[in-house]
Structures are given as structure tokens and as C-alpha cells.
Design a protein around this motif. Sequence first.
Motif, PDB file in Angstrom:
ATOM      1  N   ARG A   4       8.837 -37.190  -3.758  1.00 41.08           N
ATOM      2  CA  ARG A   4       7.541 -37.609  -4.702  1.00 41.08           C
ATOM      3  C   ARG A   4       7.603 -39.164  -4.884  1.00 41.08           C
ATOM      4  O   ARG A   4       6.407 -39.894  -5.121  1.00 41.08           O
ATOM      5  CB  ARG A   4       7.906 -36.897  -5.983  1.00 41.08           C
ATOM      6  CG  ARG A   4       7.095 -35.496  -5.673  1.00 41.08           C
ATOM      7  CD  ARG A   4       6.590 -35.010  -6.835  1.00 41.08           C
ATOM      8  NE  ARG A   4       5.670 -33.770  -6.612  1.00 41.08           N
ATOM      9  CZ  ARG A   4       5.403 -32.836  -7.620  1.00 41.08           C
ATOM     10  NH1 ARG A   4       5.550 -33.289  -8.898  1.00 41.08           N
ATOM     11  NH2 ARG A   4       4.822 -31.629  -7.390  1.00 41.08           N
ATOM     12  N   THR A   5       8.822 -39.722  -4.740  1.00 40.36           N
ATOM     13  CA  THR A   5       8.821 -41.137  -5.209  1.00 40.36           C
ATOM     14  C   THR A   5       7.923 -41.808  -3.901  1.00 40.36           C
ATOM     15  O   THR A   5       7.054 -42.816  -4.149  1.00 40.36           O
ATOM     16  CB  THR A   5      10.250 -41.914  -5.075  1.00 40.36           C
ATOM     17  OG1 THR A   5      11.082 -41.178  -6.233  1.00 40.36           O
ATOM     18  CG2 THR A   5      10.061 -43.226  -5.179  1.00 40.36           C
ATOM     19  N   ARG A   8       4.301 -41.472  -4.628  1.00 41.39           N
ATOM     20  CA  ARG A   8       3.760 -41.978  -5.503  1.00 41.39           C
ATOM     21  C   ARG A   8       3.495 -43.421  -5.064  1.00 41.39           C
ATOM     22  O   ARG A   8       2.431 -44.034  -5.304  1.00 41.39           O
ATOM     23  CB  ARG A   8       4.773 -42.164  -6.987  1.00 41.39           C
ATOM     24  CG  ARG A   8       4.783 -40.881  -7.619  1.00 41.39           C
ATOM     25  CD  ARG A   8       5.725 -41.048  -8.708  1.00 41.39           C
ATOM     26  NE  ARG A   8       5.773 -39.848  -9.538  1.00 41.39           N
ATOM     27  CZ  ARG A   8       6.683 -38.970  -9.195  1.00 41.39           C
ATOM     28  NH1 ARG A   8       7.918 -38.981  -8.145  1.00 41.39           N
ATOM     29  NH2 ARG A   8       6.875 -37.832  -9.816  1.00 41.39           N
ATOM     30  N   LYS A   9       4.441 -43.910  -4.089  1.00 41.12           N
ATOM     31  CA  LYS A   9       4.121 -45.386  -3.603  1.00 41.12           C
ATOM     32  C   LYS A   9       3.253 -45.402  -2.756  1.00 41.12           C
ATOM     33  O   LYS A   9       2.644 -46.440  -2.866  1.00 41.12           O
ATOM     34  CB  LYS A   9       5.536 -45.544  -2.848  1.00 41.12           C
ATOM     35  CG  LYS A   9       5.431 -46.800  -1.846  1.00 41.12           C
ATOM     36  CD  LYS A   9       5.839 -48.148  -2.832  1.00 41.12           C
ATOM     37  CE  LYS A   9       5.963 -49.269  -1.793  1.00 41.12           C
ATOM     38  NZ  LYS A   9       4.916 -49.612  -0.925  1.00 41.12           N
ATOM     39  N   THR A  44       0.258 -37.280  -2.533  1.00 40.80           N
ATOM     40  CA  THR A  44      -0.486 -38.667  -2.760  1.00 40.80           C
ATOM     41  C   THR A  44      -2.201 -38.114  -2.968  1.00 40.80           C
ATOM     42  O   THR A  44      -2.653 -38.990  -3.901  1.00 40.80           O
ATOM     43  CB  THR A  44      -0.312 -39.300  -1.338  1.00 40.80           C
ATOM     44  OG1 THR A  44       1.242 -39.561  -1.195  1.00 40.80           O
ATOM     45  CG2 THR A  44      -1.020 -40.750  -1.395  1.00 40.80           C
ATOM     46  N   LEU A  47      -2.679 -37.423  -6.488  1.00 38.92           N
ATOM     47  CA  LEU A  47      -2.729 -38.450  -7.416  1.00 38.92           C
ATOM     48  C   LEU A  47      -3.900 -39.636  -7.469  1.00 38.92           C
ATOM     49  O   LEU A  47      -4.400 -39.840  -8.364  1.00 38.92           O
ATOM     50  CB  LEU A  47      -1.419 -39.327  -7.248  1.00 38.92           C
ATOM     51  CG  LEU A  47       0.079 -38.756  -7.601  1.00 38.92           C
ATOM     52  CD1 LEU A  47       1.223 -39.437  -7.143  1.00 38.92           C
ATOM     53  CD2 LEU A  47       0.056 -38.363  -8.917  1.00 38.92           C
ATOM     54  N   LEU A  84      -1.329 -44.490 -12.487  1.00 37.10           N
ATOM     55  CA  LEU A  84      -0.587 -43.494 -11.896  1.00 37.10           C
ATOM     56  C   LEU A  84       0.224 -42.637 -12.853  1.00 37.10           C
ATOM     57  O   LEU A  84       0.434 -41.431 -13.095  1.00 37.10           O
ATOM     58  CB  LEU A  84       0.347 -43.692 -10.782  1.00 37.10           C
ATOM     59  CG  LEU A  84      -0.421 -44.195  -9.358  1.00 37.10           C
ATOM     60  CD1 LEU A  84       0.668 -44.937  -8.644  1.00 37.10           C
ATOM     61  CD2 LEU A  84      -1.050 -43.036  -8.874  1.00 37.10           C
ATOM     62  N   GLU A  88      -0.054 -38.735 -14.421  1.00 42.86           N
ATOM     63  CA  GLU A  88       1.076 -37.874 -14.348  1.00 42.86           C
ATOM     64  C   GLU A  88       1.309 -37.302 -15.765  1.00 42.86           C
ATOM     65  O   GLU A  88       1.833 -36.122 -15.710  1.00 42.86           O
ATOM     66  CB  GLU A  88       2.194 -38.213 -13.495  1.00 42.86           C
ATOM     67  CG  GLU A  88       1.980 -38.474 -12.068  1.00 42.86           C
ATOM     68  CD  GLU A  88       3.470 -38.763 -11.426  1.00 42.86           C
ATOM     69  OE1 GLU A  88       3.662 -37.867 -10.626  1.00 42.86           O
ATOM     70  OE2 GLU A  88       3.844 -39.810 -11.645  1.00 42.86           O
ATOM     71  N   ALA A 100       8.049 -39.352 -14.962  1.00 47.10           N
ATOM     72  CA  ALA A 100       6.673 -40.184 -14.623  1.00 47.10           C
ATOM     73  C   ALA A 100       6.914 -41.471 -15.227  1.00 47.10           C
ATOM     74  O   ALA A 100       6.385 -42.459 -14.376  1.00 47.10           O
ATOM     75  CB  ALA A 100       5.320 -39.660 -15.217  1.00 47.10           C
ATOM     76  N   GLU A 103       9.987 -43.397 -12.836  1.00 52.04           N
ATOM     77  CA  GLU A 103       9.516 -43.450 -11.606  1.00 52.04           C
ATOM     78  C   GLU A 103       8.460 -44.908 -11.652  1.00 52.04           C
ATOM     79  O   GLU A 103       8.524 -45.663 -10.515  1.00 52.04           O
ATOM     80  CB  GLU A 103       8.555 -42.444 -10.997  1.00 52.04           C
ATOM     81  CG  GLU A 103       9.625 -41.249 -10.574  1.00 52.04           C
ATOM     82  CD  GLU A 103      10.304 -41.315  -9.343  1.00 52.04           C
ATOM     83  OE1 GLU A 103       9.679 -42.182  -8.500  1.00 52.04           O
ATOM     84  OE2 GLU A 103      11.458 -40.936  -9.260  1.00 52.04           O
ATOM     85  N   ALA A 104       7.640 -44.872 -12.503  1.00 50.96           N
ATOM     86  CA  ALA A 104       6.800 -46.094 -12.406  1.00 50.96           C
ATOM     87  C   ALA A 104       7.477 -47.333 -12.938  1.00 50.96           C
ATOM     88  O   ALA A 104       7.334 -48.368 -12.275  1.00 50.96           O
ATOM     89  CB  ALA A 104       5.553 -45.778 -13.517  1.00 50.96           C
TER      90      ALA A 104
END
Length: 136
Positions: A4-5, A8-9, A44, A47, A84, A88, A100, A103-104
Motif C-alpha cells: 500500500r505504501t 500511495r507513492k 492507486t 486514491l 491523499l 484516506e 494514513a 504513511e503521509a
Amino acid sequence: MGARTKYRKRALDVLFESELQGLEAGGSLTERLVTNEPPINPYTVTLVEGVAGTRDRIDAIISEHAHGWTLDRMPAVDRNLLRLGIYEILYVDDVPDAVAVSEAVSLAQELSTDESASFVNGVLSKVVDLKPTFSA
């Protein structure tokens, strides 16, 4: 780096490049899906489309809680990480709010300025605190 990282990227990459190209939020997603380089995962897409569909509301939240910073003045990476993260926090029920935010913040540490991680953490933490007051 967890799956998931990575997703997100990639979402951040799409949002960032769309903005740089002067396209609407996520406007480069279609091209990315056609070329699939690097591969685009369904999360992705979720998101990017989610941020694009709620961008006005998310930007209003950022504007209200990013004290001392206008959207135009903050680094584009930070702006899109906040989008993002807020998406989330408010709309993705299977991602804990703390994840969330974490991760950000992690992406901000990796990709943005020295001050970005604490800035992103502060805004997203405020959104988490106020989450019960936001209507869906």
C-alpha cells in the motif's frame, strides 16, 4: 516498502504530475493506465479518483487548517500528500487514521523539505481530531 505504501507513492506521482502538466487532479491517470509503466494498482486508481472527486472539499479543509500557508504557497508534494492523507482519513474505512497519517509523514520525509514531515503531521493530526465534525 509495503504494497500500500507503493500504491500511495504512485498515487502521489500521478497527482503531482497532473498538477505539473496543468491537468485536473489525476488527469494523467488515463495515460498511466494505458502505458502501465510503472504498473498502476487498483488501490492507486481508488486514491487518485477519490482525491479528484473530493478535491474541492479536501482543499477547503487544507486551507482552513494549514495555518500560515495557502495552497498555492506550499510545496506541491506537501499539497498532494495532504490531499491523499485527508482522502484516506475521511473516506477509506479500512485504513486506520494513524496509518494514513504515518504513511503521509513518511513520504514527506522521503520526498519533500526538512520541515514537510512535521507540517503534514500537524495538518493531518488536526483533521483526525476533527474527523467527527466533518459530514460525509
